[in-house]
Design a protein around this motif. Sequence first.
Motif, PDB file in Angstrom:
ATOM      1  N   GLU B 374      25.891 108.969   8.714  1.00  0.00           N
ATOM      2  CA  GLU B 374      24.899 110.377   9.019  1.00  0.00           C
ATOM      3  C   GLU B 374      25.694 111.484   7.861  1.00  0.00           C
ATOM      4  O   GLU B 374      24.975 112.117   7.338  1.00  0.00           O
ATOM      5  N   GLN B 375      27.052 111.353   7.632  1.00  0.00           N
ATOM      6  CA  GLN B 375      27.492 112.246   6.472  1.00  0.00           C
ATOM      7  C   GLN B 375      26.992 111.824   5.356  1.00  0.00           C
ATOM      8  O   GLN B 375      27.087 112.766   4.200  1.00  0.00           O
ATOM      9  N   LEU B 376      26.875 110.627   4.960  1.00  0.00           N
ATOM     10  CA  LEU B 376      26.228 110.343   3.558  1.00  0.00           C
ATOM     11  C   LEU B 376      25.023 110.919   2.953  1.00  0.00           C
ATOM     12  O   LEU B 376      24.821 111.202   1.786  1.00  0.00           O
ATOM     13  N   SER B 377      24.118 111.309   4.009  1.00  0.00           N
ATOM     14  CA  SER B 377      22.971 111.940   3.626  1.00  0.00           C
ATOM     15  C   SER B 377      22.977 113.126   2.713  1.00  0.00           C
ATOM     16  O   SER B 377      21.813 113.285   2.095  1.00  0.00           O
ATOM     17  N   ARG B 378      24.122 113.748   2.772  1.00  0.00           N
ATOM     18  CA  ARG B 378      24.071 114.862   1.721  1.00  0.00           C
ATOM     19  C   ARG B 378      24.517 114.423   0.263  1.00  0.00           C
ATOM     20  O   ARG B 378      24.271 115.183  -0.556  1.00  0.00           O
ATOM     21  N   LEU B 379      25.194 113.319   0.359  1.00  0.00           N
ATOM     22  CA  LEU B 379      25.907 112.788  -0.982  1.00  0.00           C
ATOM     23  C   LEU B 379      24.544 111.878  -1.649  1.00  0.00           C
ATOM     24  O   LEU B 379      24.223 111.787  -2.779  1.00  0.00           O
ATOM     25  N   ILE B 380      23.927 110.982  -0.658  1.00  0.00           N
ATOM     26  CA  ILE B 380      23.252 110.112  -1.328  1.00  0.00           C
ATOM     27  C   ILE B 380      21.749 109.924  -0.491  1.00  0.00           C
ATOM     28  O   ILE B 380      21.721 110.134   0.649  1.00  0.00           O
ATOM     29  N   SER B 381      20.693 109.536  -1.086  1.00  0.00           N
ATOM     30  CA  SER B 381      19.437 109.409  -0.467  1.00  0.00           C
ATOM     31  C   SER B 381      18.623 108.432  -1.000  1.00  0.00           C
ATOM     32  O   SER B 381      18.623 107.969  -2.014  1.00  0.00           O
ATOM     33  N   LEU B 382      18.020 107.649   0.153  1.00  0.00           N
ATOM     34  CA  LEU B 382      17.195 106.225  -0.459  1.00  0.00           C
ATOM     35  C   LEU B 382      15.811 106.554  -0.013  1.00  0.00           C
ATOM     36  O   LEU B 382      15.602 106.844   0.916  1.00  0.00           O
ATOM     37  N   VAL B 383      14.834 106.258  -0.883  1.00  0.00           N
ATOM     38  CA  VAL B 383      13.667 106.220  -0.884  1.00  0.00           C
ATOM     39  C   VAL B 383      13.121 104.853  -0.687  1.00  0.00           C
ATOM     40  O   VAL B 383      12.941 104.040  -1.818  1.00  0.00           O
ATOM     41  N   TYR B 384      12.409 104.375   0.238  1.00  0.00           N
ATOM     42  CA  TYR B 384      12.121 102.758   0.349  1.00  0.00           C
ATOM     43  C   TYR B 384      10.816 102.524  -0.374  1.00  0.00           C
ATOM     44  O   TYR B 384      10.246 103.470  -0.774  1.00  0.00           O
ATOM     45  N   GLN B 385      10.849 101.290  -0.668  1.00  0.00           N
ATOM     46  CA  GLN B 385       9.640 100.828  -1.253  1.00  0.00           C
ATOM     47  C   GLN B 385       8.486 100.873  -0.600  1.00  0.00           C
ATOM     48  O   GLN B 385       7.388 101.134  -1.053  1.00  0.00           O
ATOM     49  N   ASN B 386       8.640 100.713   0.614  1.00  0.00           N
ATOM     50  CA  ASN B 386       7.528 100.856   1.531  1.00  0.00           C
ATOM     51  C   ASN B 386       7.565 102.326   2.262  1.00  0.00           C
ATOM     52  O   ASN B 386       8.124 102.494   3.369  1.00  0.00           O
ATOM     53  N   PRO B 387       6.709 103.101   1.854  1.00  0.00           N
ATOM     54  CA  PRO B 387       6.700 104.378   2.630  1.00  0.00           C
ATOM     55  C   PRO B 387       6.681 104.946   3.846  1.00  0.00           C
ATOM     56  O   PRO B 387       7.200 105.749   4.412  1.00  0.00           O
ATOM     57  N   GLU B 388       5.716 103.881   4.438  1.00  0.00           N
ATOM     58  CA  GLU B 388       5.552 104.206   5.768  1.00  0.00           C
ATOM     59  C   GLU B 388       6.917 104.181   6.612  1.00  0.00           C
ATOM     60  O   GLU B 388       6.762 104.714   7.666  1.00  0.00           O
ATOM     61  N   GLU B 389       7.884 103.383   6.100  1.00  0.00           N
ATOM     62  CA  GLU B 389       8.781 103.177   7.073  1.00  0.00           C
ATOM     63  C   GLU B 389       9.829 104.620   7.092  1.00  0.00           C
ATOM     64  O   GLU B 389      10.942 104.462   7.633  1.00  0.00           O
ATOM     65  N   MET B 390       9.381 105.459   6.223  1.00  0.00           N
ATOM     66  CA  MET B 390      10.322 106.850   6.179  1.00  0.00           C
ATOM     67  C   MET B 390       9.589 107.872   7.104  1.00  0.00           C
ATOM     68  O   MET B 390      10.182 108.841   7.323  1.00  0.00           O
ATOM     69  N   PHE B 391       8.274 107.387   7.583  1.00  0.00           N
ATOM     70  CA  PHE B 391       7.777 108.441   8.383  1.00  0.00           C
ATOM     71  C   PHE B 391       7.901 108.251   9.945  1.00  0.00           C
ATOM     72  O   PHE B 391       7.735 107.296  10.479  1.00  0.00           O
ATOM     73  N   ILE B 392       8.917 109.199  10.155  1.00  0.00           N
ATOM     74  CA  ILE B 392       9.324 109.178  11.512  1.00  0.00           C
ATOM     75  C   ILE B 392       9.007 110.202  12.662  1.00  0.00           C
ATOM     76  O   ILE B 392       8.843 110.045  13.980  1.00  0.00           O
ATOM     77  N   LYS B 393       8.061 111.033  12.102  1.00  0.00           N
ATOM     78  CA  LYS B 393       7.479 111.985  12.777  1.00  0.00           C
ATOM     79  C   LYS B 393       5.876 112.013  12.539  1.00  0.00           C
ATOM     80  O   LYS B 393       5.431 111.014  12.014  1.00  0.00           O
ATOM     81  N   ASP B 394       5.168 112.931  13.551  1.00  0.00           N
ATOM     82  CA  ASP B 394       3.880 112.796  13.463  1.00  0.00           C
ATOM     83  C   ASP B 394       3.054 113.434  12.412  1.00  0.00           C
ATOM     84  O   ASP B 394       1.689 113.482  12.394  1.00  0.00           O
ATOM     85  N   SER B 395       3.970 114.173  11.577  1.00  0.00           N
ATOM     86  CA  SER B 395       3.227 114.948  10.496  1.00  0.00           C
ATOM     87  C   SER B 395       4.210 114.787   9.121  1.00  0.00           C
ATOM     88  O   SER B 395       5.307 114.760   9.491  1.00  0.00           O
ATOM     89  N   ILE B 396       3.930 115.012   8.267  1.00  0.00           N
ATOM     90  CA  ILE B 396       4.716 114.894   7.091  1.00  0.00           C
ATOM     91  C   ILE B 396       5.347 116.220   7.096  1.00  0.00           C
ATOM     92  O   ILE B 396       6.770 116.179   6.388  1.00  0.00           O
ATOM     93  N   GLU B 397       5.053 117.422   7.480  1.00  0.00           N
ATOM     94  CA  GLU B 397       5.836 118.502   7.653  1.00  0.00           C
ATOM     95  C   GLU B 397       7.035 118.380   8.319  1.00  0.00           C
ATOM     96  O   GLU B 397       8.261 118.661   7.998  1.00  0.00           O
TER      97      GLU B 397
END
Lengths: 275, 567
Positions: B374-397
Amino acid sequence: MMQKLSENILDKFSMDFLRSQVLKNAYGNNDTVIAARDPRVLLAWYLFFGLVPWFVQDMTFLLGCFVLVMITTLLARVAGLVLLLFGVGVFSQTGYLLLVTWLFGGDASAIMPLLILTLKVATISLASVTVFSGLDPDRLANGLMWYGCPERLSFSISYAYRILPMLMEEFQNVLLSYRLRGNPPAHDTFAGKVRYLAYQVKIIMYAFYPLMLNTAKRSRTTVEALEIRGYRYAATNKEVRRIKLAGLRLTWDDGIFAALSLLWVAATLLLGTLV
Amino acid sequence: MGIIEIRDLCYTYPGAAQPTLNHVNLTVEQGDFLAIVGNNGCGKSTLCKVLNGLIPHFITGQFSGEVTVSGQNTLESDVGTLARKVGYVYQDFENQIVRPTVLDDASYACLNYGMTDYLDQGRRALAQCGLQGREEEYVWQLSGGQTHLLALAGAVALGPDILILDEPIAQLDPGHADRIYGVLRELNETYGKTILVIEHHTEYIADFCKHVLLLKDGQVSWMLPARQALARVEELQSCNIFPPQVTQAAHALRERGLLPAGTELPTTVEEGKAAFAPLARKTALPHPAAMPRDHGPEAAALQGVTVSYRSVKGEPRVVFDKLDLSLYKGEKIALIGSNGAGKSTLMKLLVGLLRPKEGTVALNGTPLRDTKPEQLSRLISLVYQNPEEMFIKDSIEGDIAYAMQVRGVENWPEKTQALLERFRLTELAQRDGRLLSGGQMRRASLAIGVALNPGILLLDEPTANLDIATRREILRTLNEMKEITETVLIATHDMQLVCEWAQRIIVLCGGKVVADGTRDEIFGNTELAARVGIRPPEIFAMGRALDEKALCYTVPEFLSQFEGADA
């Protein structure tokens, strides 16, 4: 030391581990004695060991059955996780009662019925474990179909195993999204640990929402592909059923397996009347 | 009469206001190898689904006109009958595979249609698709390319006359892509199948296809022999299709009068050799700036890292064995290598999702082991190959805001708005990410990735599954992002992206770093490229075919080197 241990356990118990255990359980042991049995024989075998122990009170017979299913479970080389779940399951059903009764000085009259109940539950569970995780899902599905279960059920069983690893991987990635982007409460103190646990549970529940939507999106293609590949056509066609079941063949080994089980049961019954 | 005859076909999806196919007329001859091209949403996939009867038998809607496939009117037939005449392979082909073992899946359709020799049919199809010897393997043991071949075998098993493939090579490295097209050519030439592909990669069209069909707004613009079709550079570009780089270069040179006006434009490197022969390369060229050797401080380091995956049976599979690698602050790095070389594994290691069996991974000098994810997220970020798996809310905002919101970042609503603005998503702010188009989804996932302003940004295949126009758009976004992200690592098969964007290229092969350097060092090394199966952009090969010393990675670079005069 303690922290290291708990970290280690968490490490082992990752989604990746679960996934490999599921696959191992389904397909990793298809070269065992149990997996080679005809699914129809195994299902009939299961019908006996899954039902009869409920109605018998005889200690010798129950012990005999328990030993037999234990041997078959070992022969089936069931994955460790399933055995662990089995242990936890039996304990949470009746085992704890047995333990408590014994600890608080219950005498034989209290312990015996509980022991018998625990034995029954354990025997039946181990019999299920042998059949359902010792056989590969396709053979199990074919066996069920032979006994007249609808084609849809048997397809669901084998398809579930096909899609489960994919779902787990996706779930793992969604959880990772939460883990990387979320901000869980600090968990140094005891209250913090409780909050942290509650947070984890909440996240797991939230993660189902994207998982469901992603699965729905995927299944659009699967549904069309199934249509093209004649899934509906096969479900109503008797000929297809016959071709599918043509692969099932009884061998001498199946006979030996059934005979040995029968002999064992007879022997325990005999022993029961002698004692 | 052709094997496919379409007369005045109109089709409207249920609930849609506009028809997707609008008065389509088409004849395809037996034995053709046809590429279907067109803008996103021009009706390519819909047309293909009309041919195998999914439309109108499975997907309803307004249908008029007449479609005849192998002499069979699709309206009077059903999906089952048509499936034996037309095989279909989806773009997301992995969802098309429903059985656990290879032979099972290949023979599944034959079994369903009640063929008693279904296993033999399956075996034969696997052999035709180059998968013999893998019959007993489980489907999750296959690589992406092999999975695609299996999906193809599943379609071939029914013995159809026509095969339709929707973007067959979108997710594959060049080696696997060549293999797929090799198999398709074999099916076309040896087994006489008529093949239709929806394809954005015009280099492959030039090499393999016989005809090209251009669809525009649900109508057939034209159908021409491949070479003539690809030479219509301006018309194709107006539909967001980019002809092979060789053709683009020749077109530009012809425009400037450096090639005679009437010349037929070359479409492959071989043809290009003859067409460009009269041109001389400028000798005195400013040498491109080499990568600065004095790099910043270390941003991430792997030391003696060993990783293996559990396997269902037998020994664990070792991915990395004592891997050492350092990434420095401010670098723009491309990570390349064939499917399964360990690119995704490396990224998972860096974000702490995987732990190495041996060795250490450190960010900014601190071992990952001592940092909570959880502390890593300010240091490093990963954008997956499959963008669907990054959508955890019901709007992109909501998705973009999430990480800032839960951390109570100051002014997070304003920062979210700024990010939406920057990635041109303001209009779509309230939409669910999953329902966006490929390019929009990708932009949204990038915005989520940079929301916390991480020092290191990892992107896994940011241009996979996108058409060329959208790829260009993402490339533009990535170039714009250079100023807001410090260190970026992209794992990709897209060599145009590598050449136009990266400053440092790391080549992985069999879990080892086999090369690490600038594009000149990597692509200039012919022996290396052949060994690890990477392929530079076509224009690079063209340049070198004309002059061994020419290293040009983009069409403008090629033009400036071979144009003679002004650059």
